[in-house]
Design an enzyme around this catalytic site. Structure first.
Site, PDB file in Angstrom:
ATOM      1  N   TYR A 143      66.869  -2.630 -49.458  1.00 53.67           N
ATOM      2  CA  TYR A 143      65.422  -2.621 -49.276  1.00 53.67           C
ATOM      3  C   TYR A 143      65.118  -2.751 -47.793  1.00 53.67           C
ATOM      4  O   TYR A 143      65.694  -3.604 -47.109  1.00 53.67           O
ATOM      5  CB  TYR A 143      64.783  -3.783 -50.046  1.00 53.67           C
ATOM      6  CG  TYR A 143      63.277  -3.896 -49.891  1.00 53.67           C
ATOM      7  CD1 TYR A 143      62.426  -2.935 -50.436  1.00 53.67           C
ATOM      8  CD2 TYR A 143      62.712  -4.970 -49.198  1.00 53.67           C
ATOM      9  CE1 TYR A 143      61.048  -3.043 -50.296  1.00 53.67           C
ATOM     10  CE2 TYR A 143      61.326  -5.081 -49.066  1.00 53.67           C
ATOM     11  CZ  TYR A 143      60.498  -4.120 -49.615  1.00 53.67           C
ATOM     12  OH  TYR A 143      59.137  -4.236 -49.481  1.00 53.67           O
ATOM     13  N   ASP A 237      69.700  -3.543 -40.589  1.00 54.72           N
ATOM     14  CA  ASP A 237      68.483  -4.234 -40.992  1.00 54.72           C
ATOM     15  C   ASP A 237      68.876  -5.662 -41.310  1.00 54.72           C
ATOM     16  O   ASP A 237      69.393  -5.965 -42.384  1.00 54.72           O
ATOM     17  CB  ASP A 237      67.844  -3.540 -42.200  1.00 54.72           C
ATOM     18  CG  ASP A 237      66.561  -4.229 -42.635  1.00 54.72           C
ATOM     19  OD1 ASP A 237      66.243  -5.299 -42.069  1.00 54.72           O
ATOM     20  OD2 ASP A 237      65.875  -3.708 -43.536  1.00 54.72           O
ATOM     21  N   LYS A 265      61.647 -12.471 -41.246  1.00 56.08           N
ATOM     22  CA  LYS A 265      61.916 -13.725 -41.970  1.00 56.08           C
ATOM     23  C   LYS A 265      62.244 -14.909 -41.042  1.00 56.08           C
ATOM     24  O   LYS A 265      61.340 -15.431 -40.424  1.00 56.08           O
ATOM     25  CB  LYS A 265      62.975 -13.480 -43.052  1.00 56.08           C
ATOM     26  CG  LYS A 265      62.457 -12.412 -44.039  1.00 56.08           C
ATOM     27  CD  LYS A 265      63.208 -12.264 -45.322  1.00 56.08           C
ATOM     28  CE  LYS A 265      62.424 -11.389 -46.275  1.00 56.08           C
ATOM     29  NZ  LYS A 265      62.946 -10.052 -46.518  1.00 56.08           N
TER      30      LYS A 265
END
Ligand SMILES: *Cc1c(COP(=O)(O)O)cnc(C)c1O
Length: 427
Positions: A143, A237, A265
């Site tokens: 994702y 990522d 995050k």
């Protein structure tokens, strides 16, 4: 008793689609009502009915020191008092950028944005702009946020043109997204044979969005080679794995160097921050130095930067102890779960990378998305529901990783394992 949450959910659904601002929060994968949170304190969440939970989600990763950490809280409050946003540079951005470039070989410059989605979307544009090519390769089950060209899932179309996984994404916008199977290098080799227009390969080097499924070191090294041979850029990522798998994320674990890294995050410690980083040559192509456009009204927001700086400095000051402690606790938890599951004759596969952990209700260790799909989702749903009632807040989907924070104690973990033993017997 979650009466207040049930009522709050009904009210929310009247004015917010599905009652939530991000779909996974709705507990669709496990059933039941999401609990509405009143506050967090260290390892614990308190819902609006006054129930207390040990939190193994930690806002889906950002909170490595747990909730309401005093140092981060103070940095945020002091900075907020000076004004929330200026739309002009502050030295805080340079400070956070310095903290990051110091940590990575070959990373010279950072651009801050407000979410992981934005970071990855911008990194892809940068890769396309720098190479002058259109195609991107992503791996099934990874994702990378919800931007159009990345919202492409698998189906059975290995190494074919991606079909969008959401209505509202025109096929024209995903036809340049090529899909490959995770941990399958032959698949990627075929992709490079089929297309001479590949700008970049993007990967979650430690996938956390199909449960925890790490890429093998050999796989990542082979991707690096293929990218170099074909003039494509390699993007890690690390929105989830950054500052989680180790201080330097997956980079610190696998010994393979990407061209561009994306962050999110943990980098914002609970505030909305994302970033993408690369060499000075590549970043020189970015506006205003270069022609590739990218911008944001709230990018590099001072309050968010202050939270990131406080969190990263605190991590760096004691990184060896902190990551050893987090890794040990994560392993202690999943090993305990595995032992109790085995006693109850339940097949459970467990793994950790630093403070990230995962467990799957299946007989074999999954190495890609299709294998994760063979897990017992009904059993996971029951486990989740029962553990929530016991006071343990796990991610509400088998497709999500779990997160350890420094505030969780061995006492918390021991009692969690005891609760799991009671629950496994019922599954
Ligand atoms: C969470 C996540 C994103 C998206 O970040 P948002 O802040 O939710 O937009 C992108 N990539 C990975 C690997 C993620 O885990």
């Amino acid at each position: 008793m979650i009466t207040n949450s049930i009522n709050a959910y009904e009210e929310a659904k009247q004015v917010i689609p599905g009652g939530v601002d991000s779909p996974v929060r709705a507990f669709k994968g496990v059933g039941g009502t999401p609990v509405f949170i009143d506050r967090g304190e260290g390892a614990y969440l308190y819902d609006i009915d006054g129930n207390k939970y040990v939190d193994f989600v930690q806002s889906w990763g950002p909170l490595i020191f747990g909730h309401a950490d005093k140092d981060i809280e103070n940095a945020v409050i002091q900075t907020a008092k000076k004004g929330l946003s200026f739309g002009a540079p502050t030295v805080l951005e340079t400070e956070l950028a310095n903290e990051i470039v110091e940590m990575f070989d070959g990373i010279d410059k950072v651009r801050f944005v407000s979410s992981g989605t934005e970071a990855v979307m911008s990194a892809i544009r940068l890769a396309r702009g720098v190479t002058g090519r259109n195609d991107i390769v992503k791996f099934i089950g990874c994702y990378h946020g919800h931007s159009d060209s990345l919202l492409v899932s698998a189906g059975s179309g290995l190494a074919t043109f991606g079909t969008p996984s959401s209505p509202g994404v025109p096929a024209d916008l995903t036809k340049h997204t090529l899909l490959c199977e995770y941990n399958n290098i032959e698949n990627l080799r075929r992709c490079f044979n089929d297309s001479k227009d590949i700008a970049c390969v993007i990967i979650e080097p430690i996938a956390g969005n199909m449960g925890l499924v790490p890429a093998s070191r050999e796989f990542l090294a082979e991707i690096r080679k293929l990218c170099d041979e074909n003039g494509a850029l390699f993007i890690f990522d690390e929105v989830m794995s950054g500052f989680r798998a180790s201080l330097t994320g997956a980079c610190g674990v696998v010994d393979v160097k990407p061209d561009i890294i994306t962050f999110g995050k943990v980098i914002g410690a609970g505030m909305p921050v994302g970033a993408f980083a690369s060499s000075k040559e590549i970043m020189a192509q970015l506006s205003p130095d270069g022609p590739i456009y990218q911008a944001g009204t709230l990018s590099g927001n001072p309050v968010a930067m202050a939270a990131g700086i406080a969190s990263l400095r605190k991590l760096k000051a004691n990184s060896k102890e902190i990551y050893e402690d987090l890794s040990k606790k994560a392993k202690y938890l999943v090993d305990g779960l595995k032992t109790e599951a085995t006693k109850a004759n339940i097949p459970l596969q467990v793994d950790t990378r630093g403070s990230m952990f995962g467990f799957f209700f299946c007989a074999e260790v999954p190495t890609n998305f299709a294998e994760v799909g063979k897990c017992d989702f009904a059993r996971f749903a029951k486990f989740h529901q029962e553990m929530l009632q016991e006071g343990y807040y796990f991610a509400c989907s088998q497709y999500e990783a779990g997160f350890m924070c420094t505030a969780i104690t061995y006492e918390d973990i021991d009692s969690c394992i005891e609760a799991a033993a009671r629950v496994f017997i019922k599954l």
